[in-house]
Design an enzyme around this catalytic site. Structure first.
Site, PDB file in Angstrom:
ATOM      1  N   TYR A 145      99.695  77.866  57.942  1.00  0.00           N
ATOM      2  CA  TYR A 145      98.466  78.653  58.097  1.00  0.00           C
ATOM      3  C   TYR A 145      98.789  80.052  58.618  1.00  0.00           C
ATOM      4  CZ  TYR A 145      93.679  79.864  59.466  1.00  0.00           C
ATOM      5  OH  TYR A 145      92.463  80.485  59.586  1.00  0.00           O
ATOM      6  N   GLU A 147     101.559  81.821  58.842  1.00  0.00           N
ATOM      7  CA  GLU A 147     102.367  82.712  57.999  1.00  0.00           C
ATOM      8  C   GLU A 147     101.650  83.062  56.697  1.00  0.00           C
ATOM      9  OE1 GLU A 147     104.669  84.309  59.181  1.00  0.00           O
ATOM     10  OE2 GLU A 147     105.720  83.109  60.675  1.00  0.00           O
ATOM     11  N   ASN A 174      88.204  82.018  67.233  1.00  0.00           N
ATOM     12  CA  ASN A 174      87.441  80.762  67.131  1.00  0.00           C
ATOM     13  C   ASN A 174      85.939  80.996  66.974  1.00  0.00           C
ATOM     14  OD1 ASN A 174      90.016  80.240  68.635  1.00  0.00           O
ATOM     15  ND2 ASN A 174      89.339  78.137  68.352  1.00  0.00           N
ATOM     16  N   ARG A 186      87.762  70.768  64.278  1.00  0.00           N
ATOM     17  CA  ARG A 186      87.987  71.742  65.348  1.00  0.00           C
ATOM     18  C   ARG A 186      87.205  71.330  66.589  1.00  0.00           C
ATOM     19  NH1 ARG A 186      88.114  77.070  61.637  1.00  0.00           N
ATOM     20  NH2 ARG A 186      86.752  75.743  60.411  1.00  0.00           N
ATOM     21  N   ARG A 211      90.317  78.951  74.868  1.00  0.00           N
ATOM     22  CA  ARG A 211      89.859  79.562  73.623  1.00  0.00           C
ATOM     23  C   ARG A 211      88.616  80.379  73.960  1.00  0.00           C
ATOM     24  NH1 ARG A 211      94.065  77.613  72.519  1.00  0.00           N
ATOM     25  NH2 ARG A 211      94.682  76.445  70.649  1.00  0.00           N
TER      26      ARG A 211
HETATM   27  N1  UDP Z   1      91.233  70.299  70.784  1.00  0.00           N
HETATM   28  C1  UDP Z   1      90.898  69.217  71.580  1.00  0.00           C
HETATM   29  N2  UDP Z   1      90.184  68.184  71.020  1.00  0.00           N
HETATM   30  C2  UDP Z   1      89.771  68.202  69.717  1.00  0.00           C
HETATM   31  C3  UDP Z   1      90.102  69.315  68.911  1.00  0.00           C
HETATM   32  C4  UDP Z   1      90.845  70.343  69.467  1.00  0.00           C
HETATM   33  O1  UDP Z   1      91.230  69.159  72.775  1.00  0.00           O
HETATM   34  O2  UDP Z   1      89.108  67.252  69.295  1.00  0.00           O
HETATM   35  C5  UDP Z   1      91.965  71.415  71.380  1.00  0.00           C
HETATM   36  C6  UDP Z   1      93.169  71.880  70.568  1.00  0.00           C
HETATM   37  O3  UDP Z   1      94.338  71.173  70.963  1.00  0.00           O
HETATM   38  C7  UDP Z   1      93.231  73.347  70.934  1.00  0.00           C
HETATM   39  C8  UDP Z   1      91.767  73.724  71.140  1.00  0.00           C
HETATM   40  O4  UDP Z   1      91.081  72.504  71.393  1.00  0.00           O
HETATM   41  O5  UDP Z   1      93.925  73.553  72.126  1.00  0.00           O
HETATM   42  C9  UDP Z   1      91.145  74.428  69.941  1.00  0.00           C
HETATM   43  O6  UDP Z   1      91.453  73.672  68.811  1.00  0.00           O
HETATM   44  P1  UDP Z   1      90.813  73.932  67.382  1.00  0.00           P
HETATM   45  O7  UDP Z   1      91.285  72.825  66.488  1.00  0.00           O
HETATM   46  O8  UDP Z   1      89.360  74.120  67.514  1.00  0.00           O
HETATM   47  O9  UDP Z   1      91.391  75.295  66.834  1.00  0.00           O
HETATM   48  P2  UDP Z   1      92.605  76.275  67.208  1.00  0.00           P
HETATM   49  O10 UDP Z   1      92.016  77.257  68.135  1.00  0.00           O
HETATM   50  O11 UDP Z   1      93.724  75.514  67.850  1.00  0.00           O
HETATM   51  O12 UDP Z   1      92.958  76.821  65.892  1.00  0.00           O
END
Ligand code: UDP
Length: 311
Positions: A145, A147, A174, A186, A211
């Site tokens: 993703y 790269e 985000n 997500r 985030r």
């Molecule tokens: N995360 C989590 N539980 C979930 C989904 C994501 O704790 O069910 C965490 C994930 O490890 C990351 C953050 O939430 O640290 C944001 O993850 P997301 O998949 O929304 O997108 P990213 O910002 O990592 O692209």
């Protein structure tokens, strides 16, 4: 305007289709429905200014009518999907960008690339400014993703330099809101869906990672502003208010008055520890900043997921 949106049936793409149709523009939405859904655009199908094409933008696409703007949003943007389909992710990011650039060049259209905060990787500079070059593991699981989007940016600026193509690049942080898929994977949609289903909320790691969550309407407003100004370098769009993942989980539980428990799972490889946009440029150049706080956006998002989970 005559507008092509790849990934137009996806989460952000479908919001853009709606906004452009409202303004009186004509929209061609191209989507292969891997993560996008016909449901997201079904209300537009009766509009004579809307056309839906089932197409995978990693292969060439020829549009007869003259286009003014080309938006490349097609992407498997959730870690759940890009980890599952790394090759498709690289192809939609890189080959998709190349095809969109070819279309924009042929039509003398303005090209918009949906780039991402992931190009900063696990950032060593905080908050992230557009000048930061990032910290990406080129061969890690997220590299397909990260790269592909970095490569897409390189493609855009190659066309800009070599063909003087008029370009816009936004690095999207985000974003959440209605029309995210229930199974998107997500964090915002997962927590809301888990709480609504009275399941435990699954936190990856200790929940100390951060985030910054932007409500989709704020983002769309920023994208529209970006098309109006003459600024051809990458620009961050996102909400600079930073939350720990554990704080987000507690807020979702509070808003839903949920008795779900929080469960902890291993942190995925290369999961960025912190993320927060520096939006000084967006404030100055676009006179833009997010106006919807997380709690307010979550209430609207919860309403959406309630309707999806019932139906
Ligand atoms: N995360 C989590 N539980 C979930 C989904 C994501 O704790 O069910 C965490 C994930 O490890 C990351 C953050 O939430 O640290 C944001 O993850 P997301 O998949 O929304 O997108 P990213 O910002 O990592 O692209």
């Amino acid at each position: 305007m005559n507008i092509l949106i790849t990934g137009g049936a996806g989460f952000i793409g479908s919001h853009l289709c709606g906004r452009f149709l409202e303004r009186g523009d004509s929209v061609i939405c191209a989507d292969n429905f891997i993560t996008g859904s016909k449901d997201n655009v079904k209300e537009f199908l009766t509009n004579s200014r809307f056309r839906l094409i089932e197409h995978d933008i990693s292969t060439p696409l020829y549009i007869e009518e003259k286009l003014d703007w080309v938006f490349h949003f097609a992407s498997l943007a959730s870690p759940k999907f890009y980890l599952g389909y790394p090759i498709k992710t690289l192809k939609s990011g890189l080959l998709g960008a190349h095809n969109c650039l070819g279309i924009a060049k042929a039509h003398h259209a303005k090209l918009f690339l949906a780039s991402t905060s992931e190009i900063y990787g696990d950032p060593l500079v905080h908050p992230q400014t557009e000048e930061y070059w990032g910290n990406v593991n080129t061969i890690g699981p997220r590299s397909c993703y990260d790269e592909s989007k970095r490569g897409a940016e390189a493609f855009v600026y190659a066309y800009h330099r070599e063909h003087e193509l008029n370009v816009r690049v936004v690095r999207i942080f985000n974003t959440y809101g209605p029309f995210m898929a229930v199974d998107d994977g997500r964090v915002v949609s997962n927590f809301v869906v888990q709480a609504l289903k009275k399941q435990d909320l699954a936190i990856y790691g200790k929940g100390e990672q951060t985030r910054s969550f932007c409500y989709v309407d704020d983002l769309v407003r920023g994208i529209l502003r970006m098309m109006e100004v003459d600024y051809q370098l990458p620009l961050n769009l996102g909400n600079p208010v930073e939350f720990k993942v554990i704080e987000l989980a507690r807020l979702v539980l509070k808003l839903l008055k949920s008795r779900s428990q929080i469960k902890y799972f291993p942190i995925p490889e290369d999961d960025p520890k912190q993320r927060k946009p520096d939006i000084t440029k967006a404030k100055t150049l676009l006179d833009w900043q997010p106006s919807i706080p997380l709690e307010e956006g979550l209430v609207k998002t919860i309403e959406y997921f309630k309707s999806k989970i019932k139906s």
